[in-house]
Design a protein around this motif. Structure first.
Motif, PDB file in Angstrom:
ATOM      1  N   TYR A 223       6.121  20.242 -11.878  1.00 25.81           N
ATOM      2  CA  TYR A 223       7.205  19.378 -11.305  1.00 25.81           C
ATOM      3  C   TYR A 223       7.597  18.724 -12.315  1.00 25.81           C
ATOM      4  O   TYR A 223       7.016  18.209 -13.414  1.00 25.81           O
ATOM      5  CB  TYR A 223       6.415  18.483 -10.144  1.00 25.81           C
ATOM      6  N   ASP A 224       8.962  18.257 -12.138  1.00 27.90           N
ATOM      7  CA  ASP A 224       9.653  17.158 -12.869  1.00 27.90           C
ATOM      8  C   ASP A 224       8.932  15.867 -12.914  1.00 27.90           C
ATOM      9  O   ASP A 224       8.466  15.544 -11.725  1.00 27.90           O
ATOM     10  CB  ASP A 224      11.065  17.044 -12.603  1.00 27.90           C
ATOM     11  N   GLU A 225       8.610  15.225 -13.835  1.00 31.58           N
ATOM     12  CA  GLU A 225       7.937  13.960 -13.980  1.00 31.58           C
ATOM     13  C   GLU A 225       8.584  12.713 -13.000  1.00 31.58           C
ATOM     14  O   GLU A 225       7.970  12.346 -12.364  1.00 31.58           O
ATOM     15  CB  GLU A 225       7.884  13.381 -15.348  1.00 31.58           C
ATOM     16  N   ASP A 226       9.859  12.744 -12.899  1.00 33.91           N
ATOM     17  CA  ASP A 226      10.699  12.044 -12.054  1.00 33.91           C
ATOM     18  C   ASP A 226      10.409  12.308 -10.838  1.00 33.91           C
ATOM     19  O   ASP A 226      10.072  11.370  -9.927  1.00 33.91           O
ATOM     20  CB  ASP A 226      12.165  11.926 -12.274  1.00 33.91           C
ATOM     21  N   MET A 227      10.186  13.387 -10.308  1.00 31.13           N
ATOM     22  CA  MET A 227      10.167  13.906  -8.947  1.00 31.13           C
ATOM     23  C   MET A 227       8.876  13.377  -8.522  1.00 31.13           C
ATOM     24  O   MET A 227       8.511  13.297  -7.373  1.00 31.13           O
ATOM     25  CB  MET A 227      10.419  15.401  -8.703  1.00 31.13           C
ATOM     26  N   LEU A 228       7.776  13.873  -9.374  1.00 29.11           N
ATOM     27  CA  LEU A 228       6.400  13.591  -9.038  1.00 29.11           C
ATOM     28  C   LEU A 228       6.351  11.835  -8.592  1.00 29.11           C
ATOM     29  O   LEU A 228       5.490  11.561  -7.958  1.00 29.11           O
ATOM     30  CB  LEU A 228       5.508  13.985 -10.436  1.00 29.11           C
ATOM     31  N   ASN A 229       6.636  11.223  -9.810  1.00 33.49           N
ATOM     32  CA  ASN A 229       6.856   9.622  -9.618  1.00 33.49           C
ATOM     33  C   ASN A 229       7.408   9.243  -8.307  1.00 33.49           C
ATOM     34  O   ASN A 229       7.110   8.282  -7.375  1.00 33.49           O
ATOM     35  CB  ASN A 229       7.349   8.920 -10.726  1.00 33.49           C
ATOM     36  N   GLN A 230       8.439   9.939  -7.754  1.00 33.06           N
ATOM     37  CA  GLN A 230       9.284   9.620  -6.576  1.00 33.06           C
ATOM     38  C   GLN A 230       8.088   9.786  -5.348  1.00 33.06           C
ATOM     39  O   GLN A 230       8.414   9.380  -4.267  1.00 33.06           O
ATOM     40  CB  GLN A 230      10.593  10.607  -6.216  1.00 33.06           C
ATOM     41  N   ALA A 231       7.323  10.656  -5.266  1.00 36.25           N
ATOM     42  CA  ALA A 231       6.253  11.136  -4.337  1.00 36.25           C
ATOM     43  C   ALA A 231       5.135   9.931  -4.258  1.00 36.25           C
ATOM     44  O   ALA A 231       4.756  10.042  -3.101  1.00 36.25           O
ATOM     45  CB  ALA A 231       5.742  12.501  -4.657  1.00 36.25           C
ATOM     46  N   LYS A 232       5.015   9.091  -5.135  1.00 45.89           N
ATOM     47  CA  LYS A 232       4.326   8.125  -4.831  1.00 45.89           C
ATOM     48  C   LYS A 232       4.205   7.234  -3.654  1.00 45.89           C
ATOM     49  O   LYS A 232       5.432   6.880  -3.488  1.00 45.89           O
ATOM     50  CB  LYS A 232       4.030   7.021  -6.086  1.00 45.89           C
ATOM     51  N   GLY A 233       3.171   7.157  -3.045  1.00 47.04           N
ATOM     52  CA  GLY A 233       3.478   6.023  -1.665  1.00 47.04           C
ATOM     53  C   GLY A 233       3.729   6.833  -0.581  1.00 47.04           C
ATOM     54  O   GLY A 233       3.802   6.232   0.647  1.00 47.04           O
ATOM     55  N   ILE A 234       4.157   8.056  -0.564  1.00 44.67           N
ATOM     56  CA  ILE A 234       4.438   8.830   0.613  1.00 44.67           C
ATOM     57  C   ILE A 234       3.454   9.442   1.320  1.00 44.67           C
ATOM     58  O   ILE A 234       2.862  10.404   0.719  1.00 44.67           O
ATOM     59  CB  ILE A 234       5.585   9.927   0.345  1.00 44.67           C
ATOM     60  N   LEU A 235       3.296   9.151   2.444  1.00 42.55           N
ATOM     61  CA  LEU A 235       2.303   9.867   3.347  1.00 42.55           C
ATOM     62  C   LEU A 235       3.367  10.913   4.225  1.00 42.55           C
ATOM     63  O   LEU A 235       4.179  10.502   5.051  1.00 42.55           O
ATOM     64  CB  LEU A 235       1.694   8.765   4.564  1.00 42.55           C
ATOM     65  N   ARG A 236       2.954  12.279   4.253  1.00 41.50           N
ATOM     66  CA  ARG A 236       3.589  13.307   4.769  1.00 41.50           C
ATOM     67  C   ARG A 236       2.734  13.626   6.058  1.00 41.50           C
ATOM     68  O   ARG A 236       1.436  13.764   6.031  1.00 41.50           O
ATOM     69  CB  ARG A 236       3.656  14.505   3.920  1.00 41.50           C
ATOM     70  N   VAL A 237       3.447  13.583   7.034  1.00 35.89           N
ATOM     71  CA  VAL A 237       3.227  13.990   8.613  1.00 35.89           C
ATOM     72  C   VAL A 237       3.493  15.398   8.910  1.00 35.89           C
ATOM     73  O   VAL A 237       4.833  15.582   8.736  1.00 35.89           O
ATOM     74  CB  VAL A 237       3.359  13.055   9.365  1.00 35.89           C
TER      75      VAL A 237
END
Length: 367
Positions: A223-237
């Protein structure tokens, strides 16, 4: 890879400030599509021709149990599996597509989800792409849908791990499989996830950032590092509907085609999800202890019922788990009484696993 911007403003979330009790509030369910699985029974000649094709693609396929897996379209979010099932003295042959719609639209964005109403036209486009790869492969819309994953991302910030722990400590129902599955081959269901499932659907929650990290560690994706950082704090349902539930929707709605099924989901996904959620004890919200007691005391229940509800909450606090509380409650009363009490909690919108007093937020619900 290009830097992809994932706009958290589009997520169904809102965390109020301290002056408003730090409550976590969500809007409507508003699910989107993550993955659709299609299946089609093949003749022996069709199976033979298709397997010859995938084997001719150097280093783009491998065999697993009864299936030949073709990876040549993985970068577009399309996985092709060809099955040779032996039954008694004969065999039957099957094709399966597992299509991640967002990956096709933006193949380097693993956070992309697709609106249900746009899925059919996108599948037609995907069918055209598949034909450019191999003319003899069927179009997805010519196959039967055997699985649909309706998905929603909720931004919860630094409490994502705590919420997953709450879910894993919660008693979700009598006919559910265990919430937590620890499988090295499963890239999603690690300790950073929760799962409840019946025979016809599955409800899962997972930390999107940790899932992506797990992918990297297992060597499956980069993964692109920026995309990985954007996923922080996301709970996927994720609501996963299996073949039996899909067939039921088609029968009840007199649905004959993929287009009609997706149209039904676009219009009625919230009602369909609510109906299936009624099989689990997750309809409602998590609250802190004082709020739960207040809602029980002010509820229109008989005194004996209130006493049993409060006793269940006492056990839940004592054991820090409503799952464990359910076991002790059954010993003290009965399974029948537990079912009655859980239905009463559902009536007043309570998931009876109290939020710790140390947490800043007062309530949380994914509904």
């Amino acid at each position: 890879m290009k830097n992809m911007e994932y706009n958290k403003g589009n997520l169904e979330w809102e965390i109020k400030n301290k002056n408003d009790e730090n409550k976590t509030v969500l809007g409507k369910i508003n699910m989107k599509i993550h993955t659709i699985e299609f299946s089609k029974i093949l003749t022996y000649e069709e199976y033979k021709n298709m397997t010859e094709y995938v084997y001719s693609q150097n280093r783009k396929c491998y065999k697993k149990m009864h299936a030949v897996i073709y990876t040549g379209m993985n970068d577009k979010g399309i996985r092709l599996e060809l099955y040779n099932h032996r039954v008694n003295d004969g065999a039957y042959y099957k094709l399966k597509y597992i299509i991640t719609l967002g990956r096709y639209r933006k193949n380097d964005n693993y956070l992309e989800l697709v609106e249900i109403r746009k899925a059919y036209n996108l599948l037609a486009e995907i069918g055209e792409y598949i034909k450019t790869q191999c003319e003899i492969l069927p179009l997805p819309n010519e196959c039967n849908i055997t699985r649909i994953d309706l998905t929603k991302d909720i931004y919860v910030g630094d409490v994502v791990d705590y919420i997953i722990k709450q879910l894993n400590k919660s008693f979700t129902g009598f006919r559910c499989k265990p919430n937590y599955i620890d499988c090295k081959e499963n890239a999603t269901f690690t300790k950073h996830s929760s799962k409840s499932s019946t025979k016809i659907f599955e409800l899962s929650f997972y930390d999107k950032y940790e899932e992506m990290k797990h992918h990297i560690d297992s060597g499956n994706y980069h993964y692109d590092e920026d995309m990985l950082n954007q996923a922080k704090g996301i709970l996927r349902v994720e609501f996963r509907f299996y073949k039996t539930r899909i067939q039921g929707m088609k029968k009840n709605g007199n649905i004959k085609s993929t287009e009609e099924l997706l149209n039904l989901l676009s219009i009625n996904s919230e009602d369909i999800i609510n109906k299936n959620l009624s099989q689990l004890y997750l309809k409602g919200a998590f609250y802190k202890l004082d709020r739960i007691k207040m809602k029980i005391e002010t509820g229109r229940f008989h005194t004996k019922t209130k006493h049993k509800m409060l006793e269940f909450i006492r056990l839940s606090v004592l054991h820090k788990s409503s799952k464990t509380a359910a076991e002790y409650f059954i010993r003290e009363y009965s399974e029948t009484e537990l079912k009655k009490v859980m239905e009463k909690f559902k009536e007043i919108g309570i998931i009876p696993t109290p939020i710790s007093v140390r947490q800043k937020f007062e309530e949380w619900s994914f509904m």
